[in-house]
Write a protein that holds these residues in place. Structure first.
Motif, PDB file in Angstrom:
ATOM      1  N   GLY A 192      24.959   3.376  19.088  1.00  0.00           N
ATOM      2  CA  GLY A 192      23.756   3.953  18.490  1.00  0.00           C
ATOM      3  C   GLY A 192      24.004   4.237  17.027  1.00  0.00           C
ATOM      4  O   GLY A 192      25.139   4.494  16.610  1.00  0.00           O
ATOM      5  N   ASP A 193      22.966   4.212  16.207  1.00  0.00           N
ATOM      6  CA  ASP A 193      23.118   4.533  14.786  1.00  0.00           C
ATOM      7  C   ASP A 193      23.435   6.010  14.588  1.00  0.00           C
ATOM      8  O   ASP A 193      24.029   6.389  13.581  1.00  0.00           O
ATOM      9  N   ASN A 194      23.055   6.835  15.529  1.00  0.00           N
ATOM     10  CA  ASN A 194      23.410   8.256  15.520  1.00  0.00           C
ATOM     11  C   ASN A 194      24.710   8.374  16.313  1.00  0.00           C
ATOM     12  O   ASN A 194      24.744   8.886  17.428  1.00  0.00           O
ATOM     13  N   ARG A 195      25.785   7.859  15.726  1.00  0.00           N
ATOM     14  CA  ARG A 195      27.058   7.635  16.414  1.00  0.00           C
ATOM     15  C   ARG A 195      27.570   8.832  17.213  1.00  0.00           C
ATOM     16  O   ARG A 195      28.138   8.664  18.282  1.00  0.00           O
TER      17      ARG A 195
ATOM     18  N   ARG B 256       7.903  -1.404  23.533  1.00  0.00           N
ATOM     19  CA  ARG B 256       8.813  -0.368  24.052  1.00  0.00           C
ATOM     20  C   ARG B 256       8.708   0.844  23.155  1.00  0.00           C
ATOM     21  O   ARG B 256       8.334   0.742  21.999  1.00  0.00           O
ATOM     22  N   TRP B 257       9.081   2.004  23.678  1.00  0.00           N
ATOM     23  CA  TRP B 257       9.128   3.214  22.867  1.00  0.00           C
ATOM     24  C   TRP B 257      10.522   3.810  22.939  1.00  0.00           C
ATOM     25  O   TRP B 257      11.278   3.544  23.868  1.00  0.00           O
ATOM     26  N   ILE B 258      10.867   4.594  21.937  1.00  0.00           N
ATOM     27  CA  ILE B 258      12.202   5.168  21.810  1.00  0.00           C
ATOM     28  C   ILE B 258      12.214   6.545  22.475  1.00  0.00           C
ATOM     29  O   ILE B 258      11.508   7.447  22.045  1.00  0.00           O
ATOM     30  N   PRO B 259      13.042   6.718  23.524  1.00  0.00           N
ATOM     31  CA  PRO B 259      13.034   7.976  24.275  1.00  0.00           C
ATOM     32  C   PRO B 259      14.004   9.039  23.761  1.00  0.00           C
ATOM     33  O   PRO B 259      13.985  10.167  24.246  1.00  0.00           O
ATOM     34  N   SER B 260      14.874   8.685  22.805  1.00  0.00           N
ATOM     35  CA  SER B 260      15.896   9.648  22.376  1.00  0.00           C
ATOM     36  C   SER B 260      16.153   9.534  20.882  1.00  0.00           C
ATOM     37  O   SER B 260      15.561   8.709  20.201  1.00  0.00           O
ATOM     38  N   GLU B 261      17.090  10.337  20.396  1.00  0.00           N
ATOM     39  CA  GLU B 261      17.446  10.318  18.978  1.00  0.00           C
ATOM     40  C   GLU B 261      18.750   9.554  18.725  1.00  0.00           C
ATOM     41  O   GLU B 261      19.348   9.683  17.674  1.00  0.00           O
ATOM     42  N   SER B 262      19.166   8.705  19.666  1.00  0.00           N
ATOM     43  CA  SER B 262      20.443   8.003  19.536  1.00  0.00           C
ATOM     44  C   SER B 262      20.452   6.937  18.445  1.00  0.00           C
ATOM     45  O   SER B 262      21.512   6.487  18.038  1.00  0.00           O
ATOM     46  N   MET B 263      19.271   6.533  17.953  1.00  0.00           N
ATOM     47  CA  MET B 263      19.219   5.492  16.925  1.00  0.00           C
ATOM     48  C   MET B 263      18.776   6.035  15.563  1.00  0.00           C
ATOM     49  O   MET B 263      18.423   5.267  14.669  1.00  0.00           O
ATOM     50  N   LEU B 264      18.810   7.362  15.398  1.00  0.00           N
ATOM     51  CA  LEU B 264      18.504   7.948  14.088  1.00  0.00           C
ATOM     52  C   LEU B 264      19.523   7.460  13.064  1.00  0.00           C
ATOM     53  O   LEU B 264      20.678   7.267  13.411  1.00  0.00           O
TER      54      LEU B 264
ATOM     55  N   PHE C 271      17.957   0.471  27.679  1.00  0.00           N
ATOM     56  CA  PHE C 271      18.588   1.152  26.542  1.00  0.00           C
ATOM     57  C   PHE C 271      18.293   0.362  25.281  1.00  0.00           C
ATOM     58  O   PHE C 271      18.027  -0.835  25.335  1.00  0.00           O
ATOM     59  N   ILE C 272      18.416   1.029  24.134  1.00  0.00           N
ATOM     60  CA  ILE C 272      18.303   0.350  22.846  1.00  0.00           C
ATOM     61  C   ILE C 272      19.457   0.811  21.962  1.00  0.00           C
ATOM     62  O   ILE C 272      19.682   2.011  21.791  1.00  0.00           O
ATOM     63  N   LYS C 273      20.223  -0.141  21.458  1.00  0.00           N
ATOM     64  CA  LYS C 273      21.389   0.137  20.603  1.00  0.00           C
ATOM     65  C   LYS C 273      21.562  -1.017  19.617  1.00  0.00           C
ATOM     66  O   LYS C 273      20.919  -2.044  19.709  1.00  0.00           O
TER      67      LYS C 273
ATOM     68  N   GLN D 137      13.231   6.648  15.202  1.00  0.00           N
ATOM     69  CA  GLN D 137      13.034   8.043  15.576  1.00  0.00           C
ATOM     70  C   GLN D 137      12.446   8.126  16.978  1.00  0.00           C
ATOM     71  O   GLN D 137      11.832   7.176  17.469  1.00  0.00           O
ATOM     72  N   LYS D 138      12.662   9.262  17.603  1.00  0.00           N
ATOM     73  CA  LYS D 138      12.134   9.487  18.941  1.00  0.00           C
ATOM     74  C   LYS D 138      10.620   9.247  18.924  1.00  0.00           C
ATOM     75  O   LYS D 138       9.933   9.692  18.007  1.00  0.00           O
ATOM     76  N   TYR D 139      10.141   8.518  19.933  1.00  0.00           N
ATOM     77  CA  TYR D 139       8.731   8.156  20.138  1.00  0.00           C
ATOM     78  C   TYR D 139       8.235   7.021  19.247  1.00  0.00           C
ATOM     79  O   TYR D 139       7.061   6.677  19.317  1.00  0.00           O
TER      80      TYR D 139
END
Length: 192
Positions: free
Chosen positions: A154-157, A47-55, A101-103, A59-61
């Motif tokens: 998400g880690d980027n709360r 899978r790849w990360i599509p957003s910055e929600s888990m910064l 989603f990934i969280k 990281q994205k991508y």
């Protein structure tokens, strides 16, 4: 007296060798496809990360391997980074969202969860979180996590579309646990 090879016999021998080579290649390709689909369906997938929600954790991508097998034998744990299908709450708010989603799992079944004063509290105890981008700047709860469900954030709360917007993730929606980052090369490694 030397014997002249029979041309018909030579031709049949060549066709048998070619036929067996083509047949073997076909069987190998077919078996490879079946194994790849089986592994992707039941064991692991990329899978790849599509957003910055888990910064800052992801990281994205970033590209990850998701373990789809271990949750068949154990339950998800607090702190696990999970991939899950959109919940009913997500689909009601955004019917066009179909991607996974990934969280990070924060609340387990039966937990009382509250976000206040820039901290997450589980059963009135502050959760130690050394993986978040910044303290949450919102209030949430208190809520009780239902049986067979999880609260994910998400880690980027402050920039994550997560449980504090749309509710809990049912156990059956969880696809698997993100275990290894394999791209980019300078950040390859296991996810904690």
């Amino acid at each position: 007296m030397s014997r002249v090879p029979d041309q018909a016999s030579n031709k049949n021998s060549r066709q048998e060798n070619e036929g067996s080579w083509i047949g073997e290649l076909g069987r190998t390709i077919f078996l490879s496809i079946i194994l790849a689909l089986g592994i992707r369906t039941f064991v692991a997938e990329a899978r790849w990360i599509p957003s910055e929600s888990m910064l800052p954790t992801l990281q994205k991508y970033d590209k990850l391997i998701v373990d789809k097998l271990s949750y068949r034998f154990t339950n998800p744990q607090r702190g696990d980074i999970v991939v899950f299908s959109p919940t009913e709450g997500i689909i009601q708010e955004n019917p066009n969202l179909k991607d996974a989603f990934i969280k990070r799992i924060v609340g387990l079944p039966g937990d009382k969860v509250e976000v206040r004063g820039g901290r997450v509290y589980i059963d009135d105890q502050p959760l130690r979180e050394n993986y978040i981008e910044a303290p949450p700047q919102y209030l949430y709860g208190p809520v009780f996590v239902p049986e067979d469900s999880y609260l994910v954030l998400g880690d980027n709360r402050n920039n994550s579309y997560d449980s504090h917007f749309w509710g809990f993730v049912p156990r059956e929606n969880i696809i698997g646990r993100a275990v290894v980052r394999f791209w980019p090369p300078n950040r390859v490694g296991e996810l904690n």
